[in-house]
Design a protein around this motif. Structure first.
Motif, PDB file in Angstrom:
ATOM      1  N   UNK A  49       6.417  11.175  -6.080  1.00  0.00           N
ATOM      2  CA  UNK A  49       7.001  11.577  -4.796  1.00  0.00           C
ATOM      3  C   UNK A  49       6.138  12.642  -4.150  1.00  0.00           C
ATOM      4  N   UNK A  50       5.722  12.441  -2.899  1.00  0.00           N
ATOM      5  CA  UNK A  50       4.899  13.440  -2.202  1.00  0.00           C
ATOM      6  C   UNK A  50       5.649  14.746  -1.999  1.00  0.00           C
ATOM      7  N   UNK A  51       4.916  15.840  -1.816  1.00  0.00           N
ATOM      8  CA  UNK A  51       5.552  17.158  -1.715  1.00  0.00           C
ATOM      9  C   UNK A  51       6.242  17.429  -0.386  1.00  0.00           C
ATOM     10  N   UNK A  52       5.934  16.668   0.668  1.00  0.00           N
ATOM     11  CA  UNK A  52       6.584  16.908   1.959  1.00  0.00           C
ATOM     12  C   UNK A  52       7.317  15.654   2.420  1.00  0.00           C
ATOM     13  N   UNK A  57       7.749   9.889   3.787  1.00  0.00           N
ATOM     14  CA  UNK A  57       8.082   8.836   4.741  1.00  0.00           C
ATOM     15  C   UNK A  57       6.903   7.887   4.948  1.00  0.00           C
ATOM     16  N   UNK A  58       5.699   8.447   5.021  1.00  0.00           N
ATOM     17  CA  UNK A  58       4.507   7.613   5.202  1.00  0.00           C
ATOM     18  C   UNK A  58       4.288   6.710   3.992  1.00  0.00           C
ATOM     19  N   UNK A  59       4.425   7.277   2.796  1.00  0.00           N
ATOM     20  CA  UNK A  59       4.224   6.481   1.581  1.00  0.00           C
ATOM     21  C   UNK A  59       5.254   5.356   1.508  1.00  0.00           C
ATOM     22  N   UNK A  60       6.514   5.670   1.794  1.00  0.00           N
ATOM     23  CA  UNK A  60       7.552   4.643   1.750  1.00  0.00           C
ATOM     24  C   UNK A  60       7.275   3.538   2.769  1.00  0.00           C
ATOM     25  N   UNK A  61       6.732   3.915   3.921  1.00  0.00           N
ATOM     26  CA  UNK A  61       6.375   2.901   4.911  1.00  0.00           C
ATOM     27  C   UNK A  61       5.311   1.950   4.391  1.00  0.00           C
ATOM     28  N   UNK A  62       4.283   2.510   3.726  1.00  0.00           N
ATOM     29  CA  UNK A  62       3.244   1.660   3.130  1.00  0.00           C
ATOM     30  C   UNK A  62       3.847   0.747   2.064  1.00  0.00           C
ATOM     31  N   UNK A  63       4.735   1.283   1.236  1.00  0.00           N
ATOM     32  CA  UNK A  63       5.328   0.490   0.158  1.00  0.00           C
ATOM     33  C   UNK A  63       6.157  -0.654   0.724  1.00  0.00           C
ATOM     34  N   UNK A  64       6.960  -0.375   1.742  1.00  0.00           N
ATOM     35  CA  UNK A  64       7.796  -1.428   2.328  1.00  0.00           C
ATOM     36  C   UNK A  64       6.945  -2.566   2.871  1.00  0.00           C
ATOM     37  N   UNK A  65       5.824  -2.233   3.496  1.00  0.00           N
ATOM     38  CA  UNK A  65       4.951  -3.288   4.026  1.00  0.00           C
ATOM     39  C   UNK A  65       4.350  -4.113   2.886  1.00  0.00           C
TER      40      UNK A  65
END
Length: 476
Positions: A49-52, A57-65
């Motif tokens: 999990x990222x620190x901010x 939110x950005x990481x989760x967006x990449x994962x969903x795609x």
């Protein structure tokens, strides 16, 4: 954790750090390995999990795609850890966060239903090499930067012993095998102050690389052949053979074509071919008003067309650039005077789409390696403006090693300040008809062809990827 149906008999576990510049290239390389295995392998990505919240939110967006693409890729979100608060600098912060994840990574790998065929580690995750030996799993470092930066990482432990004082006060040039003699001012930012922990962490990771079963490098053999040969021959490590190198680049992730062209791309459609210089400084680059004023004056005096992606300083207490307030950052009347030739874009922009456009003839870049690879993929020559991390080393390699850029004087002691006159000179050299710009354009064109050939069937990177696949399958 998202499960996909799989016929794979082994999984390759990826452990990236959370920045998109680390996560996406590693994931793309893993997908290429997956495709070459003929469904014999799957991918399991362990997500820290990222620190901010913004990064999360950005990481989760990449994962969903990626999940929507339906490939045999599983994402396992590791439990959150309490990040350190007494760190000094990002390298120490990331490295200590990775340490805290060690028990969670052990539990995740031990609990996988599919046997682990290999572990791919981000360059800041070398703490996990001991775990790979504990679990009898081969481990490979995925080095997101170039071979020049890898050469420095491997050379640093010995250099740390050889140099008594601060690196920036060294007499003479730095010997980095495979590159011309390098001024100390081109060394990576985190090691310049040896009293801070970041330097010690760089030394630590450089030593640990030698314990990996192999190092996967996001570069092209033809682009950095002399450096790769120097590493393989042990010239960076006092004659000790380095782990097997796997140059598999350029590893670049491309988004699906947009339904509607971005406003920046639409503006480029109105410009002549090769006439626009792009200025873009990555996800962490921003300017204060004094520096932005210098850039504006330099661009205006250069007379060339420009597309400037300008970000403002972080909000109070924040870490990330903000959308630029153009009224505060730019000189009065600048937008009106340059409206026919220039566009200032105050928020994020689709850099790959812009570099791909025929109107773009040059790129003033912060020298992040992913941005450099994108520029080379499209054959766009550069003017380097390094800001942090290993970017000063990348800038030196671009000019002195690869010849794909024109030099630009950046004052490191003034927080990487560039005077208006120097930017004007560099833009004119890059975009004009002089010898310096012509050579950079020619070399960038050659590297475009080399990059594209490398990833085609029979190309150097394609062949290297198959060697890596065979090594992983042999273990499985």
């Amino acid at each position: 954790m998202t499960m996909n149906p799989s016929m794979a008999t082994g999984t390759v576990v990826l452990l990236p750090v959370w920045g998109a510049g680390h996560l996406m290239p590693m994931l793309e390389a893993g997908k290429r390995l997956l495709a070459s295995s003929g469904r014999a392998l799957s991918l399991t990505v362990l997500v820290m999990r990222p620190p901010t919240e913004q990064q999360a939110s950005e990481v989760e967006g990449h994962i969903r795609r990626e999940e929507a693409a339906g490939l045999d890729v599983r994402f396992h979100r590791l439990p959150a850890v309490e990040p350190p608060t007494d760190h000094v600098g990002p390298v120490e912060f990331i490295s200590r966060c990775v340490q805290l994840h060690l028990p969670h990574v052990r539990a995740a790998m031990s609990g996988l239903a599919c046997p682990v065929a290999a572990l791919l580690l981000d360059l800041f995750c070398t703490e996990m090499l001991d775990l790979s030996r504990e679990l009898a799993v081969p481990a490979y470092v995925f080095f997101t930067c170039n071979a020049a930066a890898l050469s420095f990482f491997l050379r640093l432990p010995a250099l740390h012993e050889e140099v008594a004082g601060e690196f920036e006060e060294m007499e003479g040039a730095v010997d980095l095998p495979g590159l011309p003699p390098m001024p100390p001012s081109s060394l990576p930012t985190p090691i310049m102050d040896r009293t801070k922990p970041c330097c010690a962490w760089y030394v630590y990771h450089g030593r640990c690389f030698m314990d990996a079963d192999g190092i996967i490098v996001n570069t092209v053999a033809e682009l950095e052949q002399r450096i790769l040969s120097a590493i393989a021959d042990g010239r960076c490590t006092r004659g000790i053979s380095a782990p097997t190198l796997y140059p598999v680049g350029p590893v670049i992730s491309f988004d699906p074509p947009a339904k509607h062209p971005h406003d920046c791309v639409r503006w480029l459609e109105t410009q002549p071919p090769g006439s626009v210089v792009l200025l873009c400084f990555g996800s962490g680059g921003y300017f204060t008003a004094p520096q932005a004023h210098e850039v504006a004056r330099g661009l205006e005096r250069s007379g060339h067309r420009f597309l400037w992606v300008l970000r403002g300083p972080p909000a109070l207490g924040g870490r990330h650039p903000t959308d630029a307030n153009l009224a505060e950052l730019l000189p009065e009347g600048f937008l009106e005077r340059t409206g026919e030739k220039g566009l200032v874009w105050p928020t994020r922009a689709p850099q790959k789409e812009i570099l791909a456009h025929a109107a773009v003839g040059g790129f003033v870049t912060h020298c992040g390696w992913n941005s450099i690879l994108e520029s080379l993929w499209f054959g766009v020559p550069m003017a380097p403006w390094p800001l942090y991390a290993e970017q000063h080393l990348n800038a030196f390699a671009l000019v002195a090693g690869m010849g794909v850029a024109v030099a630009m004087e950046v004052d490191r002691k003034r927080d990487n300040f560039v005077e208006a006159a120097e930017l004007e000179r560099a833009v004119k050299a890059l975009m004009g008809g002089g010898e310096e710009g012509r050579k950079a354009r020619e070399k960038a064109g050659e590297m475009k062809a080399a990059c594209r050939k490398a990833v085609e069937d029979g190309g150097s990177s394609c062949a290297t990827l198959k060697r890596l696949r065979d090594a992983v399958l042999r273990h499985k």
